[in-house]
Write an enzyme that holds these catalytic residues in place. Structure first.
Site, PDB file in Angstrom:
ATOM      1  N   ASP A   1       0.758  -1.364   0.002  1.00  0.00           N
ATOM      2  CA  ASP A   1       0.104  -0.027   0.140  1.00  0.00           C
ATOM      3  C   ASP A   1       0.885   1.212  -0.101  1.00  0.00           C
ATOM      4  O   ASP A   1       2.090   1.156  -0.225  1.00  0.00           O
ATOM      5  CB  ASP A   1      -0.893  -0.027   1.229  1.00  0.00           C
ATOM      6  CG  ASP A   1      -2.471   0.453   0.966  1.00  0.00           C
ATOM      7  OD1 ASP A   1      -2.515   1.198   0.074  1.00  0.00           O
ATOM      8  OD2 ASP A   1      -3.247  -0.080   1.478  1.00  0.00           O
TER       9      ASP A   1
ATOM     10  N   ASP B   1      -9.672   3.179  -3.794  1.00  0.00           N
ATOM     11  CA  ASP B   1     -10.409   1.847  -3.322  1.00  0.00           C
ATOM     12  C   ASP B   1     -11.707   1.902  -3.819  1.00  0.00           C
ATOM     13  O   ASP B   1     -12.494   2.916  -3.946  1.00  0.00           O
ATOM     14  CB  ASP B   1     -10.465   2.109  -1.811  1.00  0.00           C
ATOM     15  CG  ASP B   1      -9.193   1.643  -1.065  1.00  0.00           C
ATOM     16  OD1 ASP B   1      -8.227   1.450  -2.012  1.00  0.00           O
ATOM     17  OD2 ASP B   1      -9.257   1.424   0.017  1.00  0.00           O
TER      18      ASP B   1
END
Ligand SMILES: *[C@@H]1O[C@H](CO)[C@@H](O)[C@H](O)[C@H]1NC(C)=O
Ligand SMILES: *[C@@H]1O[C@H](CO)[C@@H](O)[C@H](O)[C@H]1NC(C)=O
Ligand SMILES: *[C@@H]1O[C@H](CO)[C@@H](O)[C@H](O)[C@H]1NC(C)=O
Length: 411
Positions: A176, A231
């Site tokens: 991430d 996302d």
């Protein structure tokens, strides 16, 4: 002897340099509207870990559980992947997302599994998952803290963490982009690539920098997949807009490295059955990772029916490895298509609007020679249509729904 080997290596290096500059010269002198050279170039620079010949398939904890995970959920999910038959269909990665580690590293600077939720440790979990013929994935971050801020990131600890992951038997790393030092992803991500390559275990490397710096342009050298969007959430708007953003980079996907519009929401309850069918169909045609994001221990019949559709999975896993694209858009109507092995073509007739509507795919649009006679297999009805088609195929499509076919030219 040493000397001669040295000069031989210098020669090879110079030849490589020459070849590289010739390639660049060819690319820059070509018509800029032709993507060909542009796309061929990264093909020569694939990450050489031998993974991702087809898009990865499996499960990830985030979409359903977010931080509420523990080792029992992971084990029970592995059990369910096997008992439901999903693992036989290809869903083999069991991927733990954020929140699996203690906030503090140990005295030697190693990551430590969270004692309250993963008391047996990650190595034991990897052994458990491997005994079932599955693979274990884990999560870290190219920053100082992960996105949850509940565990440390790997920035500055890349080599140590990669070694730890390899020693535990990890098979997949999602990496991430939160809480970093604001240097470019192109500076931070390749460090982990090098660290993983030195850890001496093939670990699928999933770049999750949210599409910020157009990773499709550089991702193939660095990882096996790269997120092209921020996302997803469990809504039609979020899902369909991620498919759109991801489609732009279709030409950069190929065996070894794939565009990633984020994980699946099928089965989480926020969309209708038709919408989830669109979600799964578009992800399959886009050669996206098929990472389930629901609770596979507790799926409805409807969810099972969607995610176990072998014919749609086969489009995703086709050996040609070419990502499908939008080939026509007219208001709420879209045609998506892409070539498959054996001269077949996969096509989706997509209705983004609120009423059912008749949609036509023309051979000219979807890359079938105009005079070809074609047999059509409906991948959601599981029926080969009796009619032979020439020039075009037309079908009625539900609101927020799609039809998906594999077309095969016949004599
Ligand atoms: C989900 O995403 C959509 C579109 O990207 C956004 O409008 C919506 O607010 C999000 N919903 C939630 C619950 O975050
Ligand atoms: C199983 O899923 C249903 C919805 O399909 C939900 O109502 C129920 O709470 C779930 N059970 C568990 C144990 O999560
Ligand atoms: C389209 O809508 C009409 C009117 O509601 C309905 O009669 C018909 O069955 C629908 N067709 C399909 C394929 O859903």
């Amino acid at each position: 002897m040493e000397r001669r080997r040295f000069s031989y290596e210098v020669l090879v290096f110079l030849l490589t340099l020459l070849l590289f500059s010739l390639t660049c010269a060819t690319a820059s002198s070509s018509d800029p509207t032709q993507l060909h050279d542009h796309v061929e170039q990264p093909r020569r620079n694939l990450l050489a870990n031998g993974l991702a010949k087809t898009p990865p398939m499996g499960w990830n904890s985030w979409n359903h559980f977010s931080c509420q995970i523990n080792e029992n959920i992971i084990k029970e999910t592995a059990d369910a992947l096997v008992s439901t038959g999903l693992s036989k269909l290809g869903y083999r990665y069991v991927n733990i997302d954020d929140c699996w580690a203690e906030l503090n590293r140990d005295a030697s600077g190693n990551l430590v599994a969270k004692k309250s939720t993963f008391p047996s440790g990650i190595k034991a979990l990897a052994d458990y998952v491997h005994r079932k013929g599955l693979k274990l994935g884990i999560y870290s971050d190219a920053g100082y803290l992960t996105c949850s801020k509940q565990m440390p990131g790997s920035l500055g600890h890349e080599f140590q963490d990669a070694k730890t992951f390899a020693s535990w038997g990890i098979d997949y790393l999602k990496y991430d982009n939160c809480n970093n030092d604001e240097s470019k992803p192109t500076d931070r991500y390749p460090v982990m690539t090098r660290a993983l390559s030195m850890a001496r275990r093939p670990i699928f490397f999933s770049l999750c920098e949210w599409g910020d710096l157009h990773p499709a342009l550089w991702g193939a050298k660095v990882g096996n997949s790269w997120r092209t969007t921020n996302d997803i959430n469990d809504s039609w708007e979020s899902m369909i807009s991620r498919a759109d953003m991801n489609e732009v980079y279709a030409d950069y996907a190929r065996p070894g490295g794939w565009n990633d519009p984020d994980m699946l929401e099928v089965g989480n309850g926020g969309m209708t059955k038709n919408e989830y069918i669109v979600h799964f169909s578009l992800w399959a045609l886009s050669k996206a990772p098929l990472l389930l994001g629901c609770d596979v221990r507790n799926m409805t019949k409807e969810t099972v029916e969607i995610v176990t559709n072998k014919e749609v999975i086969a489009v995703n896993q086709d050996s040609l490895g070419v990502q499908g694209k939008k080939v026509r858009m007219e208001g709420d109507i879209e045609i998506w298509a892409g070539p498959l092995s054996m001269y077949r073509v996969a096509v989706i007739l997509l209705n983004r609007g609120p009423w059912n509507i008749s949609i036509t795919a023309n051979w000219d649009d979807i890359g079938i020679p105009s005079k070809s006679v074609v047999q059509a297999r409906d991948l959601w009805e599981h029926k080969t249509l009796v009619e032979r088609f020439q020039e075009k195929l037309t079908a009625q499509v539900d609101p927020h729904g799609c039809k998906m076919y594999v077309l095969k030219p016949v004599a």
